[in-house]
Design an enzyme around this catalytic site. Sequence first.
Site, mmCIF file in Angstrom:
data_model
loop_
_atom_site.group_PDB
_atom_site.id
_atom_site.type_symbol
_atom_site.label_atom_id
_atom_site.label_comp_id
_atom_site.label_asym_id
_atom_site.label_seq_id
_atom_site.Cartn_x
_atom_site.Cartn_y
_atom_site.Cartn_z
ATOM 1 N N ASP A 163 1.904 4.070 2.664
ATOM 2 C CA ASP A 163 0.872 4.911 2.052
ATOM 3 C C ASP A 163 1.473 6.026 1.190
ATOM 4 O O ASP A 163 1.644 5.861 -0.017
ATOM 5 C CB ASP A 163 -0.051 5.480 3.130
ATOM 6 C CG ASP A 163 -1.416 5.875 2.601
ATOM 7 O OD1 ASP A 163 -1.668 5.716 1.391
ATOM 8 O OD2 ASP A 163 -2.253 6.343 3.395
ATOM 9 N N ASP A 164 1.766 7.180 1.792
ATOM 10 C CA ASP A 164 2.367 8.326 1.091
ATOM 11 C C ASP A 164 3.558 8.803 1.927
ATOM 12 O O ASP A 164 3.473 9.808 2.637
ATOM 13 C CB ASP A 164 1.340 9.450 0.916
ATOM 14 C CG ASP A 164 0.151 9.018 0.073
ATOM 15 O OD1 ASP A 164 0.269 9.060 -1.161
ATOM 16 O OD2 ASP A 164 -0.872 8.613 0.649
ATOM 17 N N HIS A 211 1.341 4.756 -2.553
ATOM 18 C CA HIS A 211 1.014 5.550 -3.739
ATOM 19 C C HIS A 211 2.294 6.194 -4.247
ATOM 20 O O HIS A 211 2.928 6.971 -3.526
ATOM 21 C CB HIS A 211 -0.017 6.626 -3.390
ATOM 22 C CG HIS A 211 -1.301 6.064 -2.883
ATOM 23 N ND1 HIS A 211 -2.361 5.773 -3.715
ATOM 24 C CD2 HIS A 211 -1.694 5.713 -1.629
ATOM 25 C CE1 HIS A 211 -3.355 5.279 -2.989
ATOM 26 N NE2 HIS A 211 -2.970 5.223 -1.720
ATOM 27 N N HIS A 255 -9.462 0.872 -1.394
ATOM 28 C CA HIS A 255 -9.414 1.591 -0.125
ATOM 29 C C HIS A 255 -10.811 1.569 0.483
ATOM 30 O O HIS A 255 -11.792 1.905 -0.180
ATOM 31 C CB HIS A 255 -9.010 3.050 -0.352
ATOM 32 C CG HIS A 255 -7.561 3.260 -0.661
ATOM 33 N ND1 HIS A 255 -6.906 2.575 -1.643
ATOM 34 C CD2 HIS A 255 -6.646 4.108 -0.104
ATOM 35 C CE1 HIS A 255 -5.636 2.985 -1.687
ATOM 36 N NE2 HIS A 255 -5.455 3.908 -0.765
ATOM 37 N N HIS A 287 0.865 -1.187 0.000
ATOM 38 C CA HIS A 287 0.000 0.000 0.000
ATOM 39 C C HIS A 287 0.898 1.233 0.000
ATOM 40 O O HIS A 287 1.272 1.742 1.048
ATOM 41 C CB HIS A 287 -0.912 -0.027 1.228
ATOM 42 C CG HIS A 287 -1.927 1.081 1.264
ATOM 43 N ND1 HIS A 287 -3.104 0.984 1.981
ATOM 44 C CD2 HIS A 287 -1.953 2.311 0.700
ATOM 45 C CE1 HIS A 287 -3.798 2.104 1.845
ATOM 46 N NE2 HIS A 287 -3.105 2.931 1.080
ATOM 47 N N GLU A 343 -10.973 3.620 5.991
ATOM 48 C CA GLU A 343 -9.946 4.503 6.557
ATOM 49 C C GLU A 343 -10.675 5.589 7.340
ATOM 50 O O GLU A 343 -10.657 5.628 8.564
ATOM 51 C CB GLU A 343 -9.080 5.112 5.460
ATOM 52 C CG GLU A 343 -8.050 6.103 5.977
ATOM 53 C CD GLU A 343 -7.352 6.872 4.869
ATOM 54 O OE1 GLU A 343 -6.321 7.493 5.175
ATOM 55 O OE2 GLU A 343 -7.822 6.875 3.714
#
Length: 346
Positions: free
Chosen positions: A286-287, A27, A205, A25, A208
């Site tokens: 994630d980011d 991006h 997703h 996961h 969240e």
Amino acid sequence: MFKAKPVAAGRLPDLLRAMPKAELHMHIEGSLEPELIFALAQRNRVELPYADVDALRRAYVFNNLQSFLDVYHEGTKVLRTEQDFFDMAYAYLVRAHADNVLHAEIFFDTQTHTGHGLDAAVVVNGLHRACVAALAELGITASLIFCFLRHLSEQAAFEALEQVLPYRDKMIGVGLASSELGHPPEKFARVFARCRELGFRLVAHAGEEGPPAYIWSALDVLRVERIDHGVQSMQDPLLMQRLAKDRIPLTVCPLSNLKLCVFPALAQHNLARMLDAGLVATVNSDDPAYFGGYINENFTQTFAALGMSAQQAWQLAHNSFAASFLDEPLRRSYQQRVNAVFEAFE
């Protein structure tokens, strides 16, 4: 089940860093560090609304998912050429390799970039080239997962799908990303059905910021194989039973959850409780450029905050490969490498 040797608290961070792991996961646009954003802006003569790297870093204070997305999308404007996408992805894969990531499944979208006037081929080809180079030069395997932006329409998703189908062989799966609240999974039922017919692996997703109902919809309407985030599943005991029974993986992102105020403190995160409940939880970044850490930081900070153990570390590393879309022989070989590190660790 493999039994990990007890490890002193002071040595656990070293084990977390050393253990082989998969990241499922992440991006790729979220790995754009401020330094690379400014370098690409200069290369492509793109004006940024920030004076310098420090000013951009100071903008990384978010109240929720949308406040992050506003800054995130500004950063994507510097990506103009295939080489830009290669450079971004390769930089991430070098960093992942240093964190002992053996395999990465990388999220990307084209809708952001086609909205900036780029061709989808520029995006896919640049990212895929980086995956090929990383295997040859670093020994890390990497696959691409093409995400639809859920704040846009399903018709826009169908159009994006058609644009990438000529490059079908360069992508392993399809996902659903961007603003969750107000955009339930069932909004994309038809396009996911089409992707299933085309043979894509399916993820989404859900849970969240959105409620457990979004996770149910992702499973039953979109028929996904893996839930990205899923931390709100703990609110629904029946859902928890379903996830455990069907061994549905959850790609959890602790530092992201903290940065976006899903949890007020890392010590209140529910990752350990997920494992206790028998869920196939994994740890991911994630980011990472925006949320304060790549995968090893997610592991070390979360374990310190929750007082987690070496056995839980082994479980998460094992889960990361079990939850991947790797073929079975390679998955088993990676899991054997996990076991070897834990057996040898003193």
